[in-house]
Design a protein around this motif. Sequence first.
Motif, PDB file in Angstrom:
ATOM      1  N   PHE A  48      44.439 -19.712  47.091  1.00  0.00           N
ATOM      2  CA  PHE A  48      44.442 -20.145  45.701  1.00  0.00           C
ATOM      3  C   PHE A  48      43.918 -19.006  44.845  1.00  0.00           C
ATOM      4  N   ALA A  49      44.591 -18.762  43.744  1.00  0.00           N
ATOM      5  CA  ALA A  49      44.086 -17.793  42.764  1.00  0.00           C
ATOM      6  C   ALA A  49      43.006 -18.492  41.963  1.00  0.00           C
ATOM      7  N   VAL A  50      41.916 -17.783  41.700  1.00  0.00           N
ATOM      8  CA  VAL A  50      40.772 -18.385  41.008  1.00  0.00           C
ATOM      9  C   VAL A  50      40.434 -17.621  39.746  1.00  0.00           C
ATOM     10  N   TRP A  51      40.245 -18.355  38.672  1.00  0.00           N
ATOM     11  CA  TRP A  51      39.599 -17.851  37.455  1.00  0.00           C
ATOM     12  C   TRP A  51      38.175 -18.377  37.551  1.00  0.00           C
ATOM     13  N   GLU A  52      37.252 -17.480  37.849  1.00  0.00           N
ATOM     14  CA  GLU A  52      35.860 -17.938  37.891  1.00  0.00           C
ATOM     15  C   GLU A  52      35.164 -17.494  36.614  1.00  0.00           C
ATOM     16  N   GLU A  53      34.342 -18.412  36.084  1.00  0.00           N
ATOM     17  CA  GLU A  53      33.661 -18.088  34.830  1.00  0.00           C
ATOM     18  C   GLU A  53      32.174 -18.358  34.920  1.00  0.00           C
ATOM     19  N   SER A  54      31.429 -17.581  34.112  1.00  0.00           N
ATOM     20  CA  SER A  54      29.992 -17.806  34.086  1.00  0.00           C
ATOM     21  C   SER A  54      29.708 -19.017  33.201  1.00  0.00           C
ATOM     22  N   HIS A  55      28.466 -19.480  33.288  1.00  0.00           N
ATOM     23  CA  HIS A  55      28.131 -20.827  32.824  1.00  0.00           C
ATOM     24  C   HIS A  55      27.900 -20.882  31.317  1.00  0.00           C
ATOM     25  N   ALA A  56      28.951 -21.281  30.590  1.00  0.00           N
ATOM     26  CA  ALA A  56      28.807 -21.383  29.124  1.00  0.00           C
ATOM     27  C   ALA A  56      29.911 -22.272  28.582  1.00  0.00           C
ATOM     28  N   ARG A  57      29.543 -23.533  28.292  1.00  0.00           N
ATOM     29  CA  ARG A  57      30.525 -24.392  27.619  1.00  0.00           C
ATOM     30  C   ARG A  57      29.979 -24.749  26.250  1.00  0.00           C
ATOM     31  N   GLN A  58      30.601 -24.179  25.209  1.00  0.00           N
ATOM     32  CA  GLN A  58      30.171 -24.457  23.840  1.00  0.00           C
ATOM     33  C   GLN A  58      28.652 -24.313  23.712  1.00  0.00           C
ATOM     34  N   VAL A  59      28.136 -23.203  24.240  1.00  0.00           N
ATOM     35  CA  VAL A  59      26.685 -22.996  24.147  1.00  0.00           C
ATOM     36  C   VAL A  59      26.315 -22.507  22.744  1.00  0.00           C
ATOM     37  N   ASP A  60      25.038 -22.696  22.415  1.00  0.00           N
ATOM     38  CA  ASP A  60      24.529 -22.395  21.077  1.00  0.00           C
ATOM     39  C   ASP A  60      23.796 -21.058  21.095  1.00  0.00           C
ATOM     40  N   PHE A  61      24.376 -20.068  20.459  1.00  0.00           N
ATOM     41  CA  PHE A  61      23.774 -18.727  20.455  1.00  0.00           C
ATOM     42  C   PHE A  61      22.455 -18.711  19.686  1.00  0.00           C
ATOM     43  N   ASP A  62      22.167 -19.796  18.936  1.00  0.00           N
ATOM     44  CA  ASP A  62      20.854 -19.864  18.259  1.00  0.00           C
ATOM     45  C   ASP A  62      19.744 -20.317  19.201  1.00  0.00           C
ATOM     46  N   HIS A  63      20.139 -20.841  20.351  1.00  0.00           N
ATOM     47  CA  HIS A  63      19.105 -21.287  21.310  1.00  0.00           C
ATOM     48  C   HIS A  63      18.320 -20.056  21.752  1.00  0.00           C
TER      49      HIS A  63
END
Length: 570
Positions: free
Chosen positions: A334-349
């Motif tokens: 299987f071809a994989v697109w792996e991504e680091s952990h960020a779903r609609q995160v808040d850059f102000d945090h």
Amino acid sequence: MLRLFDTHEVRSADTLDGVWDFTTAADRTDRRKLPADYPRKILVPSGWEQIPGLENYRGRGWLRTTVCGREGKALRLVFGGVSHTGTVYVDGKEYGGHYDAFTPWDVVIPGLGSGSHELVVEVDNTFGEHSGLHKENDYYTYGGITRPVEAQWVPEVYIDRVFATPVRRGGTWRLDVRLLLRTWGAQAVSRRVTLQLDGTECDLGECTIEPGPATEVRGRITDLDVEPWSPADPKLYFLRAALLDGKETVDDCIDRVGFREIKCRGRKILLNGEPIRLRGYNRHEDHGQFGCAIPPEAMACDLHILRDLGCNFVRTCHYPNDMRFLDLCDEMGFAVWEESHARQVDFDHPRCVEQLLVNTREMVEWHWNRPSILMWGSLNECESDTPRGRKVHADVLGLIKELDPHRPVTFASNKQKRDRCLDLVDIVSWNRYDAWYGGAVDNIEPAIKDAFKWLASDASGGKGKPVIMSEFGAGAIPGWRNPNRQRWTEEYQCDVLDESLRVYLNHKNISGVAIWQYCDCRITGGLWNRRPRTMNNKGTVDEHRRRKLAYDVVRRRMHEAIERWEKTPR
Ligand code: ADA
């Protein structure tokens, strides 16, 4: 086990998976740093939500077991994932910790005498100022040691990491290898380093390992007579690195590699020089029975189902996946697109960007050797439409490219014509719900035509790049069937996916599709409570992998595409 194969022959290693003692903050009446007693038991790996009464527990827990020390060796504890923050105590002394559930981490403890020692892991899955990536979200943050744990006993000088990069030159392959060696002793030590791949030996000679930062050793195995890796034919080879003291092998590290090259050329994604078209899904690590701690046999079932659906592609939305799942993708093609952990995160945090950069580095470094990972992603639906957001995208995507120039990078955007970051990626990826969040089924085709018209402009930043439809779909309450085909019926989901796949799989400038989503998944409460069942119901199968009507619609469209693409000249 952390992996689906033995990663050491010489180094002693053993799994710590099993039943551990357990207690929660809610159970405790004492004020000590570590609990006085542990009234519960818990399985490792698992989420504590599987325990009756803890289905919604968001707080701290303490898990305890025992581990042996060995004279002359340091104890190295390797965690596949602790959700979401773990702190390690051995015999009551703190030795380190880690934030984020989705990347592996290790702690090395020298000088632990032989005999049995108490190991306690404090786990915290709360949200707040301390957690910029785990937060109220459209997936659930479980609590516990949710991936495997391994104890290793490492000699004074040991192999910390092995990075292997296949390189294709004029029809032959070579393997560029970079090793990180460490010593927990106080003196510089010399060791001989050897590599072995499929019967080919490579002696890198003597090297001196200094205390402190890792010592890097590079090597190259050339003129390899190997078969390439591809989803259609996923050939794998074991690479073994060894450290010798004189004639004795004193440490080793075994990983698996696949010979494949991934590049973008114009609007095409090339695998080993041939255009590849990706058909698949977004898959959350979530299951109605196991939570996020999915056992490998259930992971394999998921991949068998995806194969039956005609898929060759998985996007690990929205975080790095379990190493055993990636091993299965390597093995099953299987071809994989792996991504680091960020779903609609808040850059102000206050901690968000710093934590995301760490998570991104860990993802690339721990998963480097996976041939199935064809691209790295991050920053799903984040702020890619502002100058501040662009800086964060440039920093995160720039870090990935600095760490690994051999794979394309992307991020899944929902900003459409407001996007200001498409010049930063190799592949443009769009999340579109033209028939779900507004619009209707007959809106899908005109909407994508308009999107491509904008993309073709110089202003877009993505002109002439490959495009992946990284998310599209519709919700369907499992079992809710009605000939009125209204929203939330399985029939409406069929209509949306049928039309989406008809348009996207036939579009000459779309290199890949990832349906949102493979299975229904649990979500946090709070602002997401408005979703029926407090679940994301856009799965083609439900959380127990029971098929919805859309299963057969997707299967037909995907197999039609295979048929057509097989016949289409490259
Ligand atoms: C977004 C997001 C997904 C999911 C999806 C949905 O595209 O990237 O995580 O939340 O929407 O179901 O609405």
